[in-house]
Scaffold this motif. Structure first.
Motif, PDB file in Angstrom:
ATOM      1  N   HIS A 296       0.827  -1.203   0.000  1.00  0.00           N
ATOM      2  CA  HIS A 296       0.000   0.000   0.000  1.00  0.00           C
ATOM      3  C   HIS A 296       0.868   1.262   0.000  1.00  0.00           C
ATOM      4  CE1 HIS A 296      -4.221  -1.484   0.671  1.00  0.00           C
ATOM      5  NE2 HIS A 296      -3.521  -2.602   0.743  1.00  0.00           N
ATOM      6  N   GLY A 297       1.981   1.206   0.713  1.00  0.00           N
ATOM      7  CA  GLY A 297       2.883   2.348   0.706  1.00  0.00           C
ATOM      8  C   GLY A 297       3.501   2.569  -0.661  1.00  0.00           C
ATOM      9  N   ALA A 298       3.877   1.480  -1.335  1.00  0.00           N
ATOM     10  CA  ALA A 298       4.459   1.590  -2.667  1.00  0.00           C
ATOM     11  C   ALA A 298       3.440   2.122  -3.663  1.00  0.00           C
ATOM     12  CB  ALA A 298       4.977   0.223  -3.120  1.00  0.00           C
ATOM     13  N   MET A 299       2.188   1.680  -3.533  1.00  0.00           N
ATOM     14  CA  MET A 299       1.152   2.155  -4.442  1.00  0.00           C
ATOM     15  C   MET A 299       0.927   3.646  -4.246  1.00  0.00           C
ATOM     16  SD  MET A 299      -2.246   3.169  -4.612  1.00  0.00           S
ATOM     17  CE  MET A 299      -3.193   3.541  -6.067  1.00  0.00           C
ATOM     18  N   ALA A 300       0.888   4.105  -2.996  1.00  0.00           N
ATOM     19  CA  ALA A 300       0.688   5.527  -2.718  1.00  0.00           C
ATOM     20  C   ALA A 300       1.831   6.352  -3.304  1.00  0.00           C
ATOM     21  CB  ALA A 300       0.578   5.756  -1.212  1.00  0.00           C
ATOM     22  N   HIS A 301       3.052   5.856  -3.157  1.00  0.00           N
ATOM     23  CA  HIS A 301       4.215   6.565  -3.691  1.00  0.00           C
ATOM     24  C   HIS A 301       4.147   6.622  -5.219  1.00  0.00           C
ATOM     25  CE1 HIS A 301       8.444   7.323  -4.789  1.00  0.00           C
ATOM     26  NE2 HIS A 301       8.509   7.963  -3.631  1.00  0.00           N
TER      27      HIS A 301
ATOM     28  N   ASP B  40      -5.614  -7.106  -6.507  1.00  0.00           N
ATOM     29  CA  ASP B  40      -5.316  -8.511  -6.832  1.00  0.00           C
ATOM     30  C   ASP B  40      -4.328  -9.106  -5.829  1.00  0.00           C
ATOM     31  OD1 ASP B  40      -6.996  -8.358  -8.996  1.00  0.00           O
ATOM     32  OD2 ASP B  40      -5.391  -8.084 -10.472  1.00  0.00           O
ATOM     33  N   ALA B  41      -3.301  -8.334  -5.476  1.00  0.00           N
ATOM     34  CA  ALA B  41      -2.295  -8.835  -4.527  1.00  0.00           C
ATOM     35  C   ALA B  41      -2.907  -9.039  -3.144  1.00  0.00           C
ATOM     36  CB  ALA B  41      -1.115  -7.869  -4.458  1.00  0.00           C
ATOM     37  N   ASP B  42      -3.707  -8.075  -2.699  1.00  0.00           N
ATOM     38  CA  ASP B  42      -4.354  -8.204  -1.392  1.00  0.00           C
ATOM     39  C   ASP B  42      -5.312  -9.386  -1.367  1.00  0.00           C
ATOM     40  OD1 ASP B  42      -2.994  -5.997  -0.492  1.00  0.00           O
ATOM     41  OD2 ASP B  42      -4.773  -4.795  -0.053  1.00  0.00           O
ATOM     42  N   ARG B  43      -6.052  -9.549  -2.459  1.00  0.00           N
ATOM     43  CA  ARG B  43      -7.036 -10.637  -2.505  1.00  0.00           C
ATOM     44  C   ARG B  43      -6.336 -11.997  -2.484  1.00  0.00           C
ATOM     45  NH1 ARG B  43     -12.114  -9.980  -3.575  1.00  0.00           N
ATOM     46  NH2 ARG B  43     -11.830  -8.042  -4.733  1.00  0.00           N
ATOM     47  N   THR B  44      -5.237 -12.101  -3.215  1.00  0.00           N
ATOM     48  CA  THR B  44      -4.495 -13.361  -3.250  1.00  0.00           C
ATOM     49  C   THR B  44      -3.940 -13.701  -1.877  1.00  0.00           C
ATOM     50  OG1 THR B  44      -3.886 -13.062  -5.572  1.00  0.00           O
ATOM     51  CG2 THR B  44      -2.515 -14.536  -4.268  1.00  0.00           C
ATOM     52  N   GLU B  45      -3.374 -12.716  -1.198  1.00  0.00           N
ATOM     53  CA  GLU B  45      -2.795 -12.951   0.119  1.00  0.00           C
ATOM     54  C   GLU B  45      -3.842 -13.329   1.150  1.00  0.00           C
ATOM     55  OE1 GLU B  45       0.505 -10.526   2.445  1.00  0.00           O
ATOM     56  OE2 GLU B  45      -1.478  -9.711   2.890  1.00  0.00           O
TER      57      GLU B  45
END
Length: 233
Positions: free
Chosen positions: A133-138, A222-227
């Motif tokens: 989430h931090g990387a996406m915000a950046h 997608d990444a959150d859902r997979t995890e």
């Protein structure tokens, strides 16, 4: 009722969703400390062992409740961008995200670390999810900056820190539930004046940036859902 293993993935997903629905409702009504797996199983009309076929511990189950709340908020943001490319602008994005959170009491309580409602879940961070989430915000802020949509006298990291502090401050300030829209509007005005460029933005640029942000959110979802193992709704 004994634990029932379902081979049909769709039926299994529907049962998981029903368990999460019941768990979310019980958390809202009674808080983390007072809700047990037995309560959830009874509410869902299944046996306790069946709940454990989906989540091995109470903490994993309630963690999945909050993971689903985050996914729903992210999907709401993505839909806002699809409906109106102007939602990619930081002040509009902040407004939509603010409402996506405050309109979900469980998500708001989790982000504010409410001990009564969410208990020790607040002390069990997910480093991988936080990093994503931090990387996406950046990446999002970098995208805006690269298209001249942010003020140019601050670095992306500086702006990101100041924006996050502003956003979280509005969340923590609280207020009457019937004032959510007004608080969202005030947040949008504050963000626009503090962080955005005053230059006019061509429609083509807005469409390009919006499409890129939709893609960023899609990868995150997608990444959150997979995890989390939560099926698509």
């Amino acid at each position: 009722m004994s634990a029932e293993r379902l081979r049909d993935p769709r039926q299994r997903a529907e049962r998981a969703a029903r368990i999460l629905d019941v768990a979310a409702d019980l958390l809202l009504r009674h808080g983390y400390r007072r809700v047990t797996i037995d309560d959830v199983a009874a509410g869902a009309g299944i046996g306790k062992g069946t709940v454990y076929l989906h989540w091995k511990t109470r903490e994993q189950l309630f963690g999945a409740v909050f993971a689903r709340e985050v996914l729903r908020a992210m999907d709401e943001l993505r839909q806002a961008l699809r409906d109106d490319p102007r939602a990619c602008l930081l002040h509009r994005f902040a407004r939509a995200y603010f409402l996506a959170i405050v309109n979900r009491p469980l998500l708001l309580s989790f982000l504010l670390a409410d001990p009564d409602l969410v208990g020790k879940l607040t002390s069990s961070p997910d480093p991988a999810r936080d990093e994503r989430h931090g990387a996406m915000a950046h990446d999002y802020l970098g995208l805006l900056a690269g298209h001249g949509l942010l003020r140019d006298d601050m670095s992306v990291d500086e702006l990101g820190y100041a924006y996050q502090a502003t956003f979280e401050g509005f969340l923590r300030a609280g207020g009457a539930s019937d004032g959510r829209e007004r608080r969202a509007d005030l947040l949008a005005r504050t963000v626009r004046r503090a962080f955005e460029s005053e230059s006019a933005v061509p429609d083509a640029t807005l469409r390009e940036v919006a499409a890129a942000v939709v893609a960023l959110l899609g990868d995150l979802i997608d990444a959150d859902r997979t995890e989390s193992g939560i099926p698509e709704e």
